[in-house]
Scaffold this active site. Structure first.
Site, mmCIF file in Angstrom:
data_model
loop_
_atom_site.group_PDB
_atom_site.id
_atom_site.type_symbol
_atom_site.label_atom_id
_atom_site.label_comp_id
_atom_site.label_asym_id
_atom_site.label_seq_id
_atom_site.Cartn_x
_atom_site.Cartn_y
_atom_site.Cartn_z
ATOM 1 N N TYR A 276 33.455 39.206 47.963
ATOM 2 C CA TYR A 276 32.798 40.486 48.214
ATOM 3 C C TYR A 276 32.535 40.785 49.686
ATOM 4 O O TYR A 276 33.031 41.766 50.226
ATOM 5 C CB TYR A 276 31.476 40.546 47.437
ATOM 6 C CG TYR A 276 31.646 40.447 45.948
ATOM 7 C CD1 TYR A 276 32.252 41.474 45.229
ATOM 8 C CD2 TYR A 276 31.234 39.320 45.248
ATOM 9 C CE1 TYR A 276 32.433 41.393 43.865
ATOM 10 C CE2 TYR A 276 31.404 39.224 43.878
ATOM 11 C CZ TYR A 276 32.013 40.265 43.189
ATOM 12 O OH TYR A 276 32.200 40.177 41.844
ATOM 13 N N PRO B 174 32.322 48.278 38.957
ATOM 14 C CA PRO B 174 32.678 48.701 37.597
ATOM 15 C C PRO B 174 31.853 49.911 37.159
ATOM 16 O O PRO B 174 30.764 50.176 37.691
ATOM 17 C CB PRO B 174 32.335 47.478 36.736
ATOM 18 C CG PRO B 174 32.084 46.361 37.705
ATOM 19 C CD PRO B 174 31.608 47.003 38.963
ATOM 20 N N HIS C 195 28.815 44.872 42.456
ATOM 21 C CA HIS C 195 29.066 43.636 41.729
ATOM 22 C C HIS C 195 28.572 42.361 42.407
ATOM 23 O O HIS C 195 28.512 41.307 41.777
ATOM 24 C CB HIS C 195 30.576 43.526 41.504
ATOM 25 C CG HIS C 195 30.957 42.843 40.242
ATOM 26 N ND1 HIS C 195 30.308 41.732 39.769
ATOM 27 C CD2 HIS C 195 31.932 43.111 39.335
ATOM 28 C CE1 HIS C 195 30.873 41.344 38.638
ATOM 29 N NE2 HIS C 195 31.856 42.164 38.346
ATOM 30 N N SER D 227 38.829 40.792 32.027
ATOM 31 C CA SER D 227 37.518 40.232 31.691
ATOM 32 C C SER D 227 37.065 40.786 30.355
ATOM 33 O O SER D 227 37.362 41.933 30.009
ATOM 34 C CB SER D 227 36.474 40.563 32.766
ATOM 35 O OG SER D 227 36.382 41.948 32.951
#
Length: 732
Positions: free
Chosen positions: A168, A181, A429, A666
Site C-alpha cells: 500500500y 474496494p 484498504h 478473494s
C-alpha cells in the site's frame, strides 16, 4: 504491484466469535495494548499436530542442524509446550504467537512449485540455478534468513511494515479502482428526503455504539472454527476501522490511526464528516457538553445538510476529487492546501472523523452491466439501475460530473447513501481486511432490519447546525481540479466491471461433493481462465494470518501444476479461445462443435482431487504462517538492508512473472445479500471477488477496456461454462 487484499473469509477459517466473554475480551484488549517486545510465542500441543504427516514430505530434506529448523512448523509444538505460561479456557496461551520465519529450504522449494505452471522450462531452470547459488551454505540466502530470524526476535511482527509498505504505502497509483474496494448492500426504498436522513442516522448511531464498545475493550474475541479449533485470532485491525485515514506522501504514504488509549481528560468530540454535492459538513455525534445525540437528533443534522448543500451559491470546489489522483500528485496538492490554516483544520477534521458519509445523486443507466447472452438478470434494482451500476457508484462515484468529487478516498470508511435507495461503502484498504468492515456494517444493518423504527415525521431539535467546511483554494490548487477530473474520468471509462450471479448451484452442492467451497471456486477460476487463454497465470487469493500477533494476510497461489493438468484434461485438447467475438457467435459455434471425451470421468475426477489436495495444502500453509510471498518479501527487503542491492533472485524474469497477478481474487462472504468488488491489479489482468451462497455464487469481475485481450463479461461466461461442466463431472 498492488494486490487487493480483501480477506478471504474461507481462508480465514470460518471465524467463530466467543460472544458473551467480556472478561476474556477485555483481557485481550489489554494485552494488545501492552504486548512487550521480545515476549516469545506460546501454544498448546495440539497446534498444527494434524499437519505433521501433511507437510512432512515437503520438509523431509531439512536437517535439525539447519538454522531455520527451530522455527519450522514441525518444531512449534515442542517449543510452545516447553515455555507455556498462562493459558485460556481452551488451553491456548494468553499471548498470540509471532509470525514465523519458515525454513529457507521450504520457502525455496515451494517457490519452485509455484513457478512451474506459469513459467517456461527455460525460465524455470534458470531460476533453479539462481536458487541453488542463493541457498548454498556460503550463499547470501542463509545470511538473509538469519537476519529475518533476528528481526523476528526483536519485533512484534517482523513482516508487518515490509508488507504494508509494499502492498500500500509505496504504491503511487490512485486509490479508486486500483485499491479501494466498493461494497453494495440491498437498496432501500426512500419515499422522502426524511427517509434518507433517518436511515443515515440509524447507521451513524450504530457506528457510535460500536466505537463505544471498542473503547471499552468489549469487542468479542474471535476464534478459529477449524484447523486447531478455538485458537484466538488477532483483533488489532478491528480497532483501526473508525477514526483512521491514509495520508499521501511524495514517496511513501502514511496512516493516521486513532490512539488506542486516550488521556482521561481528553475532551475530543466524536464526529463524522458528511459530504453532499461536494459540500462538506462536520456533524458532531457525541460531545462533552451535551453527550451522545439521539437518532432523531442525528437525523435532524443530516436533514440540514441535505437542505443546505443545494442552496449554496456557486459551484463548490471539488476538493475530494484530488484524493483520486496519483498519490505523489495528491501529496503535493495536499501540501499546497495546508498553506492555509483553515484548510489545515479541515484536513484534521476529516482525518480524525469516525468516518465520512457521502450523500449521493443517482448514476445514469450507462453504468449498467454489459453482460452476455443468457446471463441471469440482476436481483437488486434502484429505478432502472442494476447491481453493476450500484457497484460502480461505490467503487469510484461515477466521475467528476457525478459523485467522484463527493468522496474522500483516503478515509478508511466512506458510507455512501444515494437518494434513490442505493447504499454501501467504499473503504481504504491499508488499515484492515474486508472481514472487519463487512462484519461491522452487517451487524448494524441487521439491527436496523430487526428493529424497524416508526417514522412519525422528523422531530425538530434546537441543536446548532453542523459546521460547513470552507476551503481556501489558491490558483495552484484551482488548476489541479481540471487535470484531476480528466484523470479520474479516464480511469472510470476504462473500467470494465460486471456483477454476475451464477444460479446453477451454490455451497450446498459443493459441500455434497466433499470439497471446500473456496477451493472449488478457486479451481473454477483457473478452469475459466484456461478455457479462454490456454494457460494459467499467477493468481492471488488472500489468506488470513490472524492466528499471529498483528497478522494480516499472505497469498494463496491457486495456479498449481495439478490445477493445470486438470484444466488441460477438462478442455479435452481444445485450443485457447482468446479472440473476442459476439456472444451470439460464441453460442452458434458451441452448438456446431462435436462433443467427445478423451478422458474418462474417473480420470478427470482423480485429476480434480489432486488439484483440490494441492490447493488445500497451500491454503493451510498460508494460514499457519508458512506461505511463500511474505518470506520472499522479507528476503527481498533484507537483501536491500544488508547488501544495499537486490539479489539476482529478485531481478530474475521468473520472479517478475510471479509477482504480476493477472488474476487477483478473494472470497468476500456476506451474511446479507451484499457483495464487494474491486478493479484488476495490472492493466492486462482480471479482478474477481466471489460470495458463495447456499444456492448461488455472486461474482464481481473486473478488467480494463484498454486491454484488447480481456473482457469481464467474457470471463463471466467462461466461469458459467466451467461451473456447469464441473457439476456434470461431480454430481454423480
Amino acid at each position: 504491484l498492488l494486490h487487493p487484499l480483501i480477506t478471504n473469509v474461507a481462508s480465514n477459517e470460518g471465524n467463530s466469535s466467543a460472544a458473551g466473554s467480556g472478561a476474556e475480551s477485555a483481557a485481550l484488549f489489554s494485552k494488545l495494548r501492552s504486548f512487550s517486545i521480545g515476549s516469545g510465542p506460546n501454544s498448546p500441543q495440539r497446534v498444527v499436530s494434524n499437519l505433521r504427516g501433511f507437510l512432512t514430505h515437503r520438509l523431509s530434506n531439512i536437517t535439525p542442524s539447519d538454522t531455520g529448523w527451530r522455527d519450522s512448523i514441525l518444531s512449534i509444538p515442542k517449543k510452545w509446550l516447553s515455555t507455556a505460561e498462562s493459558v485460556d479456557e481452551f488451553g491456548f496461551p494468553d499471548t498470540l504467537p509471532k509470525v514465523p520465519v519458515p525454513p529457507l529450504e521450504q520457502t525455496m522449494a515451494d517457490y519452485v512449485l509455484a513457478l512451474e505452471p506459469i513459467t517456461t522450462p527455460a525460465q524455470l531452470e534458470r531460476t533453479k540455478g539462481i536458487i541453488k547459488q542463493f541457498s548454498a551454505p556460503q550463499g547470501l540466502g542463509p545470511r538473509l534468513h538469519q537476519y529475518l530470524l533476528d528481526k523476528r526476535e526483536a519485533e512484534d511482527n517482523w513482516a508487518y511494515y515490509y508488507w504494508l509498505n509494499d502492498m500500500y504505502m509505496n504504491v503511487r497509483i490512485p486509490l479508486p479502482i486500483n485499491s479501494n474496494p466498493g461494497m453494495v448492500f440491498p437498496p432501500r426504498r426512500f419515499r422522502t428526503v426524511h427517509d434518507v436522513a433517518h436511515f443515515a442516522a440509524r447507521l451513524l448511531d450504530g457506528i457510535v455504539a460500536h466505537k463505544e464498545m471498542l473503547d471499552s475493550g468489549e469487542l468479542p474475541l474471535e476464534r478459529t472454527a477449524s484447523r486447531e479449533k478455538n485458537q484466538p485470532l488477532c483483533m488489532a485491525q478491528y480497532y483501526r476501522l473508525l477514526g483512521s485515514c491514509r495520508r499521501p506522501g511524495v514517496e511513501r504514504d502514511s496512516q493516521y490511526l486513532t490512539p488506542r488509549e486516550k488521556p482521561i481528560d481528553s475532551d475530543e468530540d466524536r464526529h463524522v464528516v458528511v459530504i453532499c454535492r461536494n459540500q462538506m459538513y462536520c456533524v458532531v455525534l457525541q460531545a462533552n457538553d451535551r453527550g451522545k445525540l439521539s437518532e432523531s437528533e442525528i437525523a435532524s443534522q443530516i436533514l440540514y445538510v441535505l437542505s443546505d448543500a443545494p442552496c449554496q451559491a456557486g459551484k463548490p470546489a471539488p476538493i475530494g476529487l484530488l484524493t483520486a489522483e496519483p498519490r505523489t500528485r495528491w501529496a503535493q496538492d495536499r501540501e499546497a492546501l495546508q498553506l492555509d490554516e483553515r484548510n489545515q483544520r479541515n484536513l484534521e477534521l476529516i482525518e480524525t472523523a469516525l468516518l465520512v458519509l457521502c450523500l449521493d445523486e443517482p448514476l445514469g443507466v450507462n453504468f449498467n452491466a454489459r453482460g452476455f447472452s443468457g446471463a441471469t438478470p440482476t436481483v437488486h434494482t434502484a429505478g432502472e439501475r442494476d447491481e453493476t451500476n450500484m457497484a460502480h457508484e461505490m467503487i469510484h462515484g461515477g466521475g467528476s460530473e457525478f459523485n467522484s468529487g463527493n468522496r474522500w478516498f483516503d478515509k478508511t470508511m466512506q458510507l455512501i447513501i444515494c437518494t434513490d435507495g442505493t447504499w454501501g461503502l467504499c473503504y481504504e484498504h491499508s488499515t484492515s481486511e474486508g472481514i472487519a468492515v463487512v462484519q461491522l456494517l452487517e451487524k448494524i444493518y441487521k439491527k436496523i432490519l430487526d428493529h424497524p423504527a416508526d417514522d412519525n415525521g422528523m422531530p425538530q431539535h434546537h441543536l446548532p447546525p453542523p459546521e460547513r467546511l470552507e476551503w481556501h483554494v489558491n490558483a495552484q490548487v484551482q488548476q489541479r481540479f481540471t487535470q484531476a477530473a480528466i484523470t479520474v474520468d479516464k480511469a472510470i471509462d476504462n473500467l470494465d466491471f460486471y456483477v454476475y450471479r451464477y444460479k446453477g448451484y451454490g455451497k450446498n452442492f459443493i459441500k455434497s461433493c466433499q470439497v471446500s467451497p473456496d477451493v472449488y471456486i478457486q479451481l473454477s477460476l483457473q478452469l475459466a481462465h484456461f478455457k479462454l487463454y490456454g494457460h494459467l497465470v499467477a493468481t492471488y487469493e488472500s489468506a488470513s494470518t490472524r492466528r499471529f500477533l498483528h497478522g494480516r494476510v499472505d497469498c494463496i497461489r491457486a495456479a498449481s501444476s495439478e490445477a493445470l493438468e486438470w484444466a488441460k484434461a477438462m478442455c479435452q485438447g481444445e485450443g485457447a479461445n482468446v479472440p473476442l467475438e459476439s456472444d451470439r457467435e460464441d453460442d452458434e459455434e458451441d452448438a456446431r462443435k462435436v462433443k467427445f471425451s478423451i478422458y474418462s470421468k474417473d480420470h478427470l475426477r482423480e485429476l480434480f482431487r489432486c488439484a483440490v489436495a494441492r490447493q488445500t495444502e497451500v491454503m493451510v500453509k498460508n494460514i499457519l504462517g508458512n506461505g511463500i510471498d511474505i518470506p520472499l518479501l522479507g528476503l527481498r527487503e533484507a537483501s536491500l538492508e544488508v547488501t544495499g542491492e537486490l539479489h539476482e533472485l529478485f531481478t530474475d524474469e521468473a520472479y517478475k512473472i510471479s509477482q504480476c497477478f493477472l488474476l487477483s481474487t478473494s472470497q468476500v462472504a456476506c451474511s446479507t445479500d451484499s457483495f464487494m468488488g474491486y478493479g484488476p491489479v495490472t492493466p492486462r489482468g482480471y479482478g474477481c471477488s466471489y460470495n458463495p451462497h447456499t444456492d448461488q455464487i455472486v461474482f464481481c469481475v473486473s478488467a480494463f477496456y484498454a486491454c484488447e485481450d480481456t473482457s469481464a463479461s467474457r470471463y463471466a461466461k467462461s466461469l458459467q461454462d466451467s461451473l456447469d461442466i464441473m457439476r456434470d463431472l461431480l454430481q454423480d
